[in-house]
Scaffold this motif. Structure first.
Motif, PDB file in Angstrom:
ATOM      1  N   LEU A 105      -5.058  22.483 -11.980  1.00 31.17           N
ATOM      2  CA  LEU A 105      -6.488  22.187 -11.993  1.00 31.17           C
ATOM      3  C   LEU A 105      -6.676  20.809 -11.355  1.00 31.17           C
ATOM      4  O   LEU A 105      -6.218  19.801 -11.903  1.00 31.17           O
ATOM      5  CB  LEU A 105      -7.037  22.174 -13.419  1.00 31.17           C
ATOM      6  CG  LEU A 105      -6.784  23.417 -14.282  1.00 31.17           C
ATOM      7  CD1 LEU A 105      -7.388  23.217 -15.674  1.00 31.17           C
ATOM      8  CD2 LEU A 105      -7.359  24.661 -13.626  1.00 31.17           C
ATOM      9  N   HIS A 106      -7.328  20.777 -10.214  1.00 26.52           N
ATOM     10  CA  HIS A 106      -7.551  19.487  -9.557  1.00 26.52           C
ATOM     11  C   HIS A 106      -8.623  18.729 -10.339  1.00 26.52           C
ATOM     12  O   HIS A 106      -9.752  19.195 -10.462  1.00 26.52           O
ATOM     13  CB  HIS A 106      -7.998  19.710  -8.106  1.00 26.52           C
ATOM     14  CG  HIS A 106      -8.060  18.443  -7.308  1.00 26.52           C
ATOM     15  ND1 HIS A 106      -8.874  18.299  -6.215  1.00 26.52           N
ATOM     16  CD2 HIS A 106      -7.393  17.266  -7.440  1.00 26.52           C
ATOM     17  CE1 HIS A 106      -8.714  17.076  -5.707  1.00 26.52           C
ATOM     18  NE2 HIS A 106      -7.825  16.440  -6.431  1.00 26.52           N
ATOM     19  N   THR A 107      -8.252  17.566 -10.857  1.00 24.42           N
ATOM     20  CA  THR A 107      -9.170  16.792 -11.703  1.00 24.42           C
ATOM     21  C   THR A 107      -9.236  15.339 -11.217  1.00 24.42           C
ATOM     22  O   THR A 107      -8.791  14.420 -11.899  1.00 24.42           O
ATOM     23  CB  THR A 107      -8.737  16.841 -13.179  1.00 24.42           C
ATOM     24  OG1 THR A 107      -7.334  16.507 -13.285  1.00 24.42           O
ATOM     25  CG2 THR A 107      -8.964  18.215 -13.775  1.00 24.42           C
ATOM     26  N   PRO A 108      -9.788  15.120 -10.022  1.00 26.16           N
ATOM     27  CA  PRO A 108      -9.848  13.751  -9.501  1.00 26.16           C
ATOM     28  C   PRO A 108     -10.764  12.857 -10.334  1.00 26.16           C
ATOM     29  O   PRO A 108     -11.669  13.338 -11.016  1.00 26.16           O
ATOM     30  CB  PRO A 108     -10.402  13.945  -8.084  1.00 26.16           C
ATOM     31  CG  PRO A 108     -11.187  15.214  -8.156  1.00 26.16           C
ATOM     32  CD  PRO A 108     -10.426  16.090  -9.123  1.00 26.16           C
ATOM     33  N   ASP A 162     -17.271  14.898 -13.430  1.00 27.05           N
ATOM     34  CA  ASP A 162     -17.314  16.290 -12.972  1.00 27.05           C
ATOM     35  C   ASP A 162     -16.026  17.036 -13.317  1.00 27.05           C
ATOM     36  O   ASP A 162     -16.064  18.207 -13.733  1.00 27.05           O
ATOM     37  CB  ASP A 162     -17.538  16.332 -11.455  1.00 27.05           C
ATOM     38  CG  ASP A 162     -18.931  15.859 -11.058  1.00 27.05           C
ATOM     39  OD1 ASP A 162     -19.856  15.945 -11.891  1.00 27.05           O
ATOM     40  OD2 ASP A 162     -19.086  15.383  -9.913  1.00 27.05           O
ATOM     41  N   SER A 163     -14.888  16.365 -13.166  1.00 23.37           N
ATOM     42  CA  SER A 163     -13.608  17.010 -13.468  1.00 23.37           C
ATOM     43  C   SER A 163     -13.534  17.421 -14.932  1.00 23.37           C
ATOM     44  O   SER A 163     -13.102  18.544 -15.268  1.00 23.37           O
ATOM     45  CB  SER A 163     -12.446  16.052 -13.151  1.00 23.37           C
ATOM     46  OG  SER A 163     -12.353  15.806 -11.768  1.00 23.37           O
ATOM     47  N   LEU A 164     -13.949  16.533 -15.818  1.00 20.26           N
ATOM     48  CA  LEU A 164     -13.899  16.828 -17.251  1.00 20.26           C
ATOM     49  C   LEU A 164     -14.811  17.983 -17.614  1.00 20.26           C
ATOM     50  O   LEU A 164     -14.440  18.872 -18.386  1.00 20.26           O
ATOM     51  CB  LEU A 164     -14.278  15.580 -18.049  1.00 20.26           C
ATOM     52  CG  LEU A 164     -13.272  14.413 -17.981  1.00 20.26           C
ATOM     53  CD1 LEU A 164     -13.907  13.131 -18.514  1.00 20.26           C
ATOM     54  CD2 LEU A 164     -12.013  14.751 -18.766  1.00 20.26           C
ATOM     55  N   ARG A 165     -15.996  17.974 -17.046  1.00 17.94           N
ATOM     56  CA  ARG A 165     -16.979  18.987 -17.435  1.00 17.94           C
ATOM     57  C   ARG A 165     -16.808  20.325 -16.733  1.00 17.94           C
ATOM     58  O   ARG A 165     -17.142  21.366 -17.292  1.00 17.94           O
ATOM     59  CB  ARG A 165     -18.393  18.430 -17.219  1.00 17.94           C
ATOM     60  CG  ARG A 165     -18.792  17.557 -18.407  1.00 17.94           C
ATOM     61  CD  ARG A 165     -19.721  16.427 -18.108  1.00 17.94           C
ATOM     62  NE  ARG A 165     -19.955  15.673 -19.354  1.00 17.94           N
ATOM     63  CZ  ARG A 165     -19.088  14.785 -19.857  1.00 17.94           C
ATOM     64  NH1 ARG A 165     -17.959  14.535 -19.228  1.00 17.94           N
ATOM     65  NH2 ARG A 165     -19.359  14.156 -20.993  1.00 17.94           N
ATOM     66  N   ASN A 166     -16.248  20.302 -15.536  1.00 15.06           N
ATOM     67  CA  ASN A 166     -16.105  21.553 -14.795  1.00 15.06           C
ATOM     68  C   ASN A 166     -14.737  22.203 -14.964  1.00 15.06           C
ATOM     69  O   ASN A 166     -14.608  23.425 -14.807  1.00 15.06           O
ATOM     70  CB  ASN A 166     -16.347  21.309 -13.301  1.00 15.06           C
ATOM     71  CG  ASN A 166     -17.757  20.834 -13.021  1.00 15.06           C
ATOM     72  OD1 ASN A 166     -18.695  21.123 -13.770  1.00 15.06           O
ATOM     73  ND2 ASN A 166     -17.927  20.088 -11.930  1.00 15.06           N
ATOM     74  N   LYS A 167     -13.727  21.411 -15.299  1.00 11.92           N
ATOM     75  CA  LYS A 167     -12.373  21.954 -15.343  1.00 11.92           C
ATOM     76  C   LYS A 167     -11.765  21.983 -16.747  1.00 11.92           C
ATOM     77  O   LYS A 167     -10.998  22.894 -17.077  1.00 11.92           O
ATOM     78  CB  LYS A 167     -11.447  21.143 -14.424  1.00 11.92           C
ATOM     79  CG  LYS A 167     -11.820  21.195 -12.957  1.00 11.92           C
ATOM     80  CD  LYS A 167     -11.671  22.598 -12.400  1.00 11.92           C
ATOM     81  CE  LYS A 167     -11.987  22.657 -10.917  1.00 11.92           C
ATOM     82  NZ  LYS A 167     -11.019  21.921 -10.101  1.00 11.92           N
ATOM     83  N   ALA A 208     -16.149  10.250 -24.278  1.00  7.95           N
ATOM     84  CA  ALA A 208     -16.346  10.654 -22.891  1.00  7.95           C
ATOM     85  C   ALA A 208     -16.641  12.136 -22.738  1.00  7.95           C
ATOM     86  O   ALA A 208     -17.021  12.585 -21.644  1.00  7.95           O
ATOM     87  CB  ALA A 208     -15.106  10.295 -22.071  1.00  7.95           C
ATOM     88  N   LEU A 209     -16.494  12.907 -23.824  1.00 10.63           N
ATOM     89  CA  LEU A 209     -16.735  14.350 -23.761  1.00 10.63           C
ATOM     90  C   LEU A 209     -18.005  14.766 -24.499  1.00 10.63           C
ATOM     91  O   LEU A 209     -18.196  15.952 -24.773  1.00 10.63           O
ATOM     92  CB  LEU A 209     -15.538  15.110 -24.341  1.00 10.63           C
ATOM     93  CG  LEU A 209     -14.176  14.871 -23.681  1.00 10.63           C
ATOM     94  CD1 LEU A 209     -13.146  15.855 -24.242  1.00 10.63           C
ATOM     95  CD2 LEU A 209     -14.243  14.973 -22.172  1.00 10.63           C
TER      96      LEU A 209
END
Length: 469
Positions: A105-108, A162-167, A208-209
């Protein structure tokens, strides 16, 4: 399926050993890799993959050495560029490991190539994530370490949101979270002491979540209070990207016993730093002139990285008996590969050879209080910023002089002045006094640090902005 976390307290770092049907994946290995080879051999398994969650900044990973030893494939997330052979995975690409699957999972956000590895079990169920520095327990990774000319830390923080919320947040609550770090790491602000958790709990407790958090709120909160990274971070990241000298060669060069005369000659001819890693009490009582103390029993590797600015600095060691290899190893974990040997027989052998020794002047907290009543003395508090802000000694003769940034602030103190130095308990103040003394300052250590000072009648204050020198 077997999952083992191999946690290293000095670095607050978790590496992972995953095995299924005789095939092994190692995630974020330490610099010394033989332990993984031996473990796989004992279990009659083969190391197939080495997954790197990102280019680590706080330690040198063992991925390059381990690949050479085993023939395993190094796997990075999308956009990674290396100077050695590695496979750069696509987002959502899957890797078969025995009966399980590891999905990329790409999480930049922490860095551009940061990836979270999702482990899917034998039944096709999402079992765990190896989240690197994207998601910690209680925090997320700092987004200021991979800033390029065309990107700001705000840009990276937005990517992380975006990484946290989408992945990650769409995954089931029972998915296990295996992060790269726990409390004590400088890669985040408020990491939990726990090293394994579940995603549902993080959704409820990790600031952060928060489900109702906007991107602007996230960017502001995740960047708030981030201190400058230690100077070695960028250098370690470059080593992880470019490659490095193999660990076995580093250990062979550094694990050399030197007689006192040879030790002294090398120190003089090579411009070597004499690093004393015994206890602070032993160093205070007797040490080699101009040597620096960083005790191996404390946060050794991060303090070395923060305070010794040149990774190529030649280093000679004074160690407790039996700690020679361990010291060389721990130095190499943060990129200090130029250890040239250690003093055979330790400080006693140095004395027996008729060499000069020095001591650190050290007084009790009560003696400091007594001296403060009779004359104006200058006090340096070398604790971290947060410690100082929470409580400190009061007075215009008390100065915050954080050990973390001692090299940057050396010009702000007076070489003609005597300074009384304290930390919280005594470890860091001896580090600071050793550095200051080696540079010609007149310094006196306060034994027991602030914990002892609190018991005196010296005036103390709650939060104020730290004084500047």
């Amino acid at each position: 399926m077997k999952i083992e976390q191999i946690y290293t307290g000095c670095l607050a770092q978790g590496a992972y050993y995953i095995e299924s049907k005789g095939e092994v994946a190692i995630i974020d290995p330490l610099r010394e890799t033989q332990q993984y080879v031996d473990k796989a051999t004992n279990e009659k398994a083969t190391i197939k993959y080495i997954f790197e969650t990102h280019f680590h900044a706080d330690f040198v990973s063992g991925h390059v050495d381990l690949a050479k030893k085993t023939g395993a494939t190094i796997v990075f997330g999308p956009s990674a560029e290396t100077e050695y052979d590695a496979y750069v995975a696509k987002d959502n690409e899957e890797f078969k490991l025995g009966d399980v699957i590891i999905k990329v999972l790409h999480t930049p956000g922490h860095t551009l190539e940061s990836a979270t590895f999702l482990l899917i079990d034998e039944n096709g169920k999402d079992h765990a994530i190896f989240s690197g520095d994207t998601l910690f327990l209680g925090d997320v990774g700092r987004p200021d370490l991979a800033v390029k000319s065309d990107l700001t830390e705000e840009d990276l923080a937005s990517m992380l949101y975006d990484s946290l919320r989408n992945k990650i947040m769409p995954l089931a609550d029972d998915v296990i979270v295996y992060p790269a770090h726990g409390a004590g790491s400088a890669c985040g602000k408020n990491l939990s002491k726990a090293t394994v958790g579940v995603l549902g709990e993080q959704k409820q407790t990790n600031y952060a979540l928060r489900a109702d958090m906007t991107k602007d709120e996230f960017v502001k909160e995740v960047l708030d209070g981030i201190l400058p990274p230690p100077q070695y971070f960028a250098k370690n990241a470059l080593m992880n990207k470019s490659g490095y000298t193999d660990f076995d060669s580093v250990l062979k060069k550094g694990d050399v016993a030197l007689e006192a005369n040879e030790f002294e000659n090398i120190a003089n001819h090579e411009g070597a730093l004499v690093l004393d890693v015994r206890t602070e009490q032993e160093f205070v009582r007797a040490h080699i002139p101009n040597s620096i103390f960083i005790g191996i029993h404390g946060g050794f590797a991060p303090w070395v990285g923060a305070l010794i600015t040149d990774l190529q600095q030649p280093i000679l060691l004074v160690t407790p008996e039996g700690k020679e290899q361990e010291t060389v190893t721990r130095l190499s974990r943060v990129g200090y590969d130029n250890t040239l040997g250690y003093l055979k027989g330790g400080i006693e052998a140095w004395k027996e050879a008729g060499k000069d020794i020095e001591t650190i002047s050290s007084i009790s907290a009560q003696e400091l209080a007594n001296r403060n009543k009779s004359s104006k003395i200058e006090i340096l508090d070398v604790r971290k910023d947060g410690e100082y802000k929470s409580e400190h000694l009061e007075g215009d003769n008390v100065h915050h002089f954080a050990l973390d940034y001692i090299n940057d602030n050396m010009n702000s103190i007076n070489a003609k002045q005597t300074y009384y130095v304290h930390c919280a308990g005594g470890y860091r103040s001896v580090i600071a006094t050793s550095i200051l003394k080696a540079r010609g300052f007149d310094v006196i250590d306060i034994a027991g640090g602030y914990e002892a000072l609190k018991k005196t009648d010296l005036p103390k204050t709650d939060f104020v902005c730290p004084s500047t020198l």
